[in-house]
Enzyme design. Structure first.
Site, PDB file in Angstrom:
ATOM      1  N   HIS A 147      -0.032 -11.849   0.682  1.00  0.00           N
ATOM      2  CA  HIS A 147      -1.068 -10.814  -0.019  1.00  0.00           C
ATOM      3  C   HIS A 147      -1.640 -11.538  -1.290  1.00  0.00           C
ATOM      4  CE1 HIS A 147      -1.629  -6.167  -0.597  1.00  0.00           C
ATOM      5  NE2 HIS A 147      -2.738  -6.856  -0.912  1.00  0.00           N
ATOM      6  N   TYR A 166       0.637  -1.160  -0.078  1.00  0.00           N
ATOM      7  CA  TYR A 166       0.022   0.014   0.017  1.00  0.00           C
ATOM      8  C   TYR A 166       0.835   1.304  -0.089  1.00  0.00           C
ATOM      9  CZ  TYR A 166      -3.890  -3.265   1.434  1.00  0.00           C
ATOM     10  OH  TYR A 166      -4.694  -4.312   1.593  1.00  0.00           O
TER      11      TYR A 166
END
Length: 309
Positions: A109, A50
């Site tokens: 992820h 992110y």
């Protein structure tokens, strides 16, 4: 009474609602994290990918200074696809940014390896512009690194994200530690019932991201959502967030606006009739081939999701 937390397969409690930080803009994340924790949020979800974990860390520091206790909150981060063969390094980067000695949950992820020696730390590409994927990577090997890092105490739990039933079926026979969590995109226009049911059967807790679909999502004005909102005197957002908790899942609500951050903590009981309306809506979309997945990076890989296979 609606659940405020759920027990993971390792005995730890995970809050039912968390603050998501994906796509939160620079300059806004610190205040959002700090405010959320000070008004009662117990879960912060982040990821190295992110690009804002430094700010998340600043928000944590500010909240701790205001009296929030580290042991009372649940912090999640994720190993990005360029670090799936370097899990310790990836986690250490996140811990430094967050200013923490440990996280409560570390997730894979995506079950793919992007070239660790490619032309970009996060999104390496080939000359033709396609993602630089290492095609002979076995995600089971990556999970073995996750199991090893669990033993270091730098994370209390390990789990996966964006795993289909197919990928979990490949992983579980070789897992010494069963994933505590599978974090997936989830909402009534993408219920992912197959993987939700499979995870429940295997004791793997579901965390739902993108619970509203997307910005400007038609879900907010979908007939069953509006009908339930009017019946209960609540917002469509509250209906959609409550849908997940009533399914037994943790939901990640994303906002940097104080009023919305606060409102997103409101979770209500949905009765059988309410859930049937939402489930019928999902089934109708499925029958017409109109399920909608909003998050699917261009890796060029079939991850085994029925709506994408």
């Amino acid at each position: 009474m609606v659940a405020t937390s759920f027990k993971l397969n390792n005995g730890l409690e995970i809050p039912a609602v968390g603050l998501g930080t994906w796509q939160s803009k620079a300059g806004e994340v610190k205040a959002a994290v700090s405010y959320a924790l000070q008004i009662g949020y117990k879960l912060i979800d982040g990821a190295y990918c992110y690009g804002n974990e430094d700010e998340v860390g600043e928000g944590l520091k500010e909240a701790f200074a205001a009296g929030v206790k580290r042991e009372d909150i649940f912090v999640v981060t994720k190993i990005w696809a360029t670090y799936n063969t370097r899990v310790v390094l990836g986690l250490d980067k996140s811990l430094r940014s967050l200013g923490l000695d440990y996280v409560d949950l570390l997730l894979v992820h995506w079950p793919v390896l992007l070239n660790p020696e490619g032309n970009h730390d996060k999104f390496p590409t080939l000359p033709d512009g396609k993602r630089d994927v290492i095609w002979d990577y076995n995600h089971v090997d990556g999970w073995k690194q996750m199991e090893a890092v669990l033993a270091t105490g730098k994370t209390k739990s390990i789990g996966v994200s964006n795993y289909s039933k197919k990928y979990l079926e490949q992983l579980l026979p070789h897992a010494t530690v069963i994933p505590a969590v599978n974090q997936i995109e989830n909402h009534p226009s993408l219920p992912q019932q197959e993987i939700v049911d499979f995870c429940k059967e295997k004791g793997i807790h579901i965390m739902a991201y993108s619970p509203l679909g997307s910005t400007g999502s038609p879900l907010m004005s979908a007939d069953p959502v509006v009908k339930i909102a009017e019946k209960k005197g609540i917002s469509p957002t509250t209906v959609l967030l409550s849908y997940h908790v009533n399914r037994g899942s943790t939901v990640l609500a994303k906002s940097v606006t104080p009023a919305r951050i606060k409102a997103n903590l409101e979770i209500v009981d949905l009765d059988d009739e309410d859930m049937k309306l939402l489930n019928d809506y999902s089934n109708d979309l499925a029958s017409k081939g109109e399920l909608k997945r909003y998050v699917y990076p261009p890796f060029g890989i079939d991850f085994g999701f029925p709506d994408k296979s």
